[in-house]
Each structure stands twice: as C-alpha cells, then as structure tokens.
Design an enzyme around this catalytic site. Structure first.
Site, PDB file in Angstrom:
ATOM      1  N   TYR A  43       0.819  -1.213   0.000  1.00  0.00           N
ATOM      2  CA  TYR A  43       0.000   0.000   0.000  1.00  0.00           C
ATOM      3  C   TYR A  43       0.854   1.265   0.000  1.00  0.00           C
ATOM      4  O   TYR A  43       0.436   2.303  -0.492  1.00  0.00           O
ATOM      5  CB  TYR A  43      -0.892   0.046   1.246  1.00  0.00           C
ATOM      6  CG  TYR A  43      -2.256  -0.580   1.120  1.00  0.00           C
ATOM      7  CD1 TYR A  43      -2.395  -1.924   0.808  1.00  0.00           C
ATOM      8  CD2 TYR A  43      -3.397   0.176   1.341  1.00  0.00           C
ATOM      9  CE1 TYR A  43      -3.646  -2.506   0.722  1.00  0.00           C
ATOM     10  CE2 TYR A  43      -4.652  -0.399   1.254  1.00  0.00           C
ATOM     11  CZ  TYR A  43      -4.775  -1.735   0.939  1.00  0.00           C
ATOM     12  OH  TYR A  43      -6.018  -2.290   0.859  1.00  0.00           O
ATOM     13  N   LYS A  99       3.107 -14.973   3.320  1.00  0.00           N
ATOM     14  CA  LYS A  99       3.301 -15.729   2.076  1.00  0.00           C
ATOM     15  C   LYS A  99       4.801 -15.980   1.953  1.00  0.00           C
ATOM     16  O   LYS A  99       5.440 -15.629   0.950  1.00  0.00           O
ATOM     17  CB  LYS A  99       2.721 -14.923   0.894  1.00  0.00           C
ATOM     18  CG  LYS A  99       2.613 -15.703  -0.405  1.00  0.00           C
ATOM     19  CD  LYS A  99       1.526 -16.778  -0.416  1.00  0.00           C
ATOM     20  CE  LYS A  99       1.611 -17.613  -1.674  1.00  0.00           C
ATOM     21  NZ  LYS A  99       0.634 -18.744  -1.681  1.00  0.00           N
ATOM     22  N   ASP A 111      -3.146 -18.086   1.597  1.00  0.00           N
ATOM     23  CA  ASP A 111      -4.168 -18.844   0.857  1.00  0.00           C
ATOM     24  C   ASP A 111      -4.833 -19.870   1.767  1.00  0.00           C
ATOM     25  O   ASP A 111      -6.054 -20.023   1.785  1.00  0.00           O
ATOM     26  CB  ASP A 111      -3.572 -19.488  -0.415  1.00  0.00           C
ATOM     27  CG  ASP A 111      -2.266 -20.229  -0.182  1.00  0.00           C
ATOM     28  OD1 ASP A 111      -1.675 -20.111   0.914  1.00  0.00           O
ATOM     29  OD2 ASP A 111      -1.823 -20.940  -1.104  1.00  0.00           O
ATOM     30  N   ASP A 147      -6.424  -6.571   4.531  1.00  0.00           N
ATOM     31  CA  ASP A 147      -7.573  -5.950   3.848  1.00  0.00           C
ATOM     32  C   ASP A 147      -8.524  -7.048   3.372  1.00  0.00           C
ATOM     33  O   ASP A 147      -9.733  -6.980   3.591  1.00  0.00           O
ATOM     34  CB  ASP A 147      -7.064  -5.128   2.661  1.00  0.00           C
ATOM     35  CG  ASP A 147      -8.195  -4.464   1.893  1.00  0.00           C
ATOM     36  OD1 ASP A 147      -9.101  -3.899   2.536  1.00  0.00           O
ATOM     37  OD2 ASP A 147      -8.180  -4.524   0.646  1.00  0.00           O
ATOM     38  N   ASP A 185     -12.363  -8.547   5.312  1.00  0.00           N
ATOM     39  CA  ASP A 185     -13.682  -8.591   4.652  1.00  0.00           C
ATOM     40  C   ASP A 185     -14.255 -10.005   4.720  1.00  0.00           C
ATOM     41  O   ASP A 185     -15.439 -10.207   4.977  1.00  0.00           O
ATOM     42  CB  ASP A 185     -13.589  -8.180   3.171  1.00  0.00           C
ATOM     43  CG  ASP A 185     -13.864  -6.693   2.951  1.00  0.00           C
ATOM     44  OD1 ASP A 185     -13.570  -5.896   3.864  1.00  0.00           O
ATOM     45  OD2 ASP A 185     -14.363  -6.339   1.863  1.00  0.00           O
TER      46      ASP A 185
HETATM   47  C1  IPM Z   1     -10.445  -0.796   4.153  1.00  0.00           C
HETATM   48  C2  IPM Z   1     -10.712  -0.263   2.763  1.00  0.00           C
HETATM   49  C3  IPM Z   1      -9.549   0.641   2.357  1.00  0.00           C
HETATM   50  C4  IPM Z   1      -8.297  -0.216   2.314  1.00  0.00           C
HETATM   51  C5  IPM Z   1      -9.749   1.412   1.040  1.00  0.00           C
HETATM   52  C6  IPM Z   1     -11.021   2.255   1.083  1.00  0.00           C
HETATM   53  C7  IPM Z   1      -8.574   2.272   0.719  1.00  0.00           C
HETATM   54  O1  IPM Z   1     -10.901  -1.319   1.872  1.00  0.00           O
HETATM   55  O2  IPM Z   1     -10.334   0.011   5.086  1.00  0.00           O
HETATM   56  O3  IPM Z   1     -10.358  -2.015   4.303  1.00  0.00           O
HETATM   57  O4  IPM Z   1      -8.002  -0.860   1.298  1.00  0.00           O
HETATM   58  O5  IPM Z   1      -7.594  -0.260   3.313  1.00  0.00           O
HETATM   59 MG    MG Z   2     -10.956  -3.220   2.757  1.00  0.00          MG
END
Ligand code: IPM
Ligand code: MG
Length: 363
Positions: A135, A195, A227, A251, A255
C-alpha cells in the site's frame, strides 16, 4: 474528549449521525468538530483530504470516520480519489495498528452464510498492519502526465516492503491483545499470516514475528500462508484467536472474516497509533448504491464509537453499555435490511439508532 467527526461519502453521513446521537446520550464531556472528507471534500474543496480536515483529525483525541468512495470519482487521478483520504489519514496520524474484531452475535447466527455450528460463538480478532506493505511501497505507479492520463502504459508496478520496526510493533500489538484475551478466557494464540513460501518480504515478516514471540512465552504462535488462512477462515473459523497480518492480506481477510458474522454492517474497527490515539470506522465501505435511502445498518459505526470509548478514552463502562444496548436491540428482534430474517422486525437507519439510544436510557 475532543472527537473529530468525518462522515465522508455515500452512507457515511447517515450512519455517523446515529453514532453521534449515541455518544451524546452517554453523559460524557464530549466536544465534536465535524469536517468533510473523501469525495464530498473533493467536490467542495478540490481535495479528498483538505488541510483543515487533516488538522482537525490531528488536533482531536480521536477520529470517528464514516466511509469514503463513490464510483463517480473512479476516473480521477489516483491522488485525488476519495480512498486517498483514509490512506492519508492513516499515514499522517501514524495509525499502524488496525483492529478488526469478528464477533457473531448469537441473535444473528442465521444471517451468516455458513452453517450455525461452524460460526456459533465466533469471536476472533484480526490485527492488520496499516501503514506499510505494498500500500505504501515506493516508488509506485504508472507514468502519468500532469493531467493524470497514463502515457505508454505497458507496465505498472507497486513495491512490497516492510522494515523490522514496523513488523515488531504490530507483532507486539498482537501478542498483547492475545494476552488480554487469554485472561478473558480465549485461547491465547496468535496466527501470523504471510506468504513466506513466495515473497521475501513475508519470509522476513515470519522471522521478525518469531523473534518478538520470544518475549511472550505464555502465548502460542502459528504461522500460516495466506491462501490457507483464507480457506481455514471459512472451514474452521473458530480455530483462530488473534490473526496478525500485513496491510494487503489484512484488507482481504478482514472482509472475509466480517462476512462470517452475517453482515459487514455489524463490524467496527479501530486504527491506533503508538500512544493509543485512534481513528474508528465501520469495517464496511460507503455503499453508494443505498446512500440516502435511510436503510444502512448503523451498528458497525455505533460499535466503532464503543471501541473509541474503550481504547482511546479508557471508558470501559461506557463502552460496555453501548455494546449491551446493541445486543438488546438485536435481542428485541430489530434488524436493518442487511441482517433481516424470519420473525424479526425490519427497521431503517434512524429507527435502529433511536432503538440503541432508548436501550441506553433504560439503564
Ligand atoms: C479498508 C478499505 C480501504 C483499504 C480502502 C477504502 C482504501 O478497503 O479500510 O479495508 O483498502 O484499506
Ligand atoms: Mg478493505
């Protein structure tokens, strides 16, 4: 308690309004300053993270953040996109430790896409490093002309990079969290996700995490490839306690973990600096498709405000009260559209916030 409020884009303003309402019924000495961020700030001030917004965030003790992003800004040069606001805040405020708990509320067991026996009682904590990795690697990008158009784009690159101190400090956050959770009855286990079989950066990550572990004898440490971790999260999510990983893998896995709990609309997050100052935001995004309809779930933001009370202000009792009020409205059967199910009552964003406020007033 000086709190900078950054509602942002999409559903951000709607969900933030409910969290602010909740903070105000707690009888704490709270001062708030609301400022623009993301696409909203770009539209009125020409930049997603205007100087005044950054200053308000820096001056405050804590930041309550809604969400940023909208498809209508997809064609802007990257530096002006709404997402740069949250990345800039993380970098400028040194918010290197992102805590994303994934807790399944028993009332929501049906909302998960996994079988109840696999997720019932789930309570894990993902710790994502937030200011390093691919990032923030340098240099990055395609060659751009001054107006942002790509010239001769036959190649693009981003660099993955971690330094030893960056890995050490996030590893310590993970071991400390596992220690605290162990005293509350959890396993006392850290799973470091990397990884290392392919990437030099993550072999280094594995080595440094192993070094830091030497000071935490009572906590166990596993290493897992990303993975496999993605697979284990849906196969046996309860086998995890604390997961620590880099920015990119974190990230993605956060999710995934959020969805185990039924809805990403339920999950809060804290992004902390070295002194405990933090930015608190729901784990979900700005959901422009449902913005302005009054149907978004404000609970992740309300629970983020509870994390703020706990981590930045040390107000454990107030944080417990907010979390208890959220559990009560769920037990009463109130549900926003993302978590609604048989035998429950569908409510909108504002009614959900009002119900949490009412539950707080009872006690
Ligand atoms: C998160 C989001 C952010 C990230 C984006 C909006 C830049 O997906 O906070 O997880 O990738 O960190
Ligand atoms: Mg995210």
């Amino acid at each position: 308690m000086n709190i900078a409020i950054l509602p942002g884009d999409g559903i951000g303003p709607e969900i933030i309004a409910e969290a602010v309402k909740v903070l105000h019924v707690l009888d704490l000495a709270i001062q708030t300053e609301t400022v623009e961020v993301g696409g909203t700030a770009y539209a009125s001030q020409g930049h997603p993270l205007p100087e005044g917004t950054l200053k308000a965030a820096k001056d405050a003790d804590a930041v309550l953040f809604g969400a940023v992003g909208d498809w209508k800004y997809d064609s802007l040069p990257r530096a002006l996109r709404p997402e740069q606001a949250i990345l800039g805040l993380r970098r400028e405020l040194g918010l290197f430790a992102n805590l994303r708990p994934a807790i399944l509320y028993p009332e929501l067991a049906d909302a998960s896409s996994l079988k109840p026996e696999i997720v019932a009682g789930l309570d894990i904590l993902i710790i994502r490093e937030l200011t390093g990795d691919i990032y923030f690697g340098q240099p990055r990008g395609r060659r751009q002309s001054p107006d942002g158009a790509f010239i001769g784009a036959d190649e693009a690159f981003d660099t993955m990079r971690y330094t030893r101190p960056e890995i050490e400090r996030i590893a310590r956050v993970a071991f400390e969290a596992a220690r605290k959770r162990k005293s509350a009855g959890h396993a006392g286990k850290v799973t470091s996700v990397d990884k290392a079989n392919v990437l030099e950066t993550f072999q280094f990550w594995r080595d440094v995490v192993t070094d830091v572990h030497a000071s935490y004898a009572e906590i166990s440490l596993d290493h897992m490839y990303v993975d496999n971790a993605a697979m284990q999260l849906v196969k046996a999510p309860k086998s995890f306690d604390v997961i620590v990983t880099g920015n990119m893998f974190g990230d993605i896995l956060s999710d995934e973990a959020a969805m185990l709990t039924g809805s990403i609309g339920m999950l809060p997050s804290a992004s902390l600096d070295a002194s405990g100052k933090g930015l608190y935001e729901p784990s979900h995004g700005s959901a422009p498709d449902i913005a302005g309809k009054g149907i978004a779930n404000p609970l992740a933001t309300i629970l983020s405000a509870a994390m703020m009370l706990r981590y930045t202000f040390g107000r454990t009792e107030a944080a417990d009260r907010v979390e208890g009020a959220v559990r009560k409205v769920l037990a009463d059967g109130l549900r926003t559209a993302d978590i609604v199910g048989k035998g429950t009552t569908l409510v909108g964003t504002k009614a959900m916030g009002d119900a949490v406020v009412a539950a707080l007033r009872i006690k």
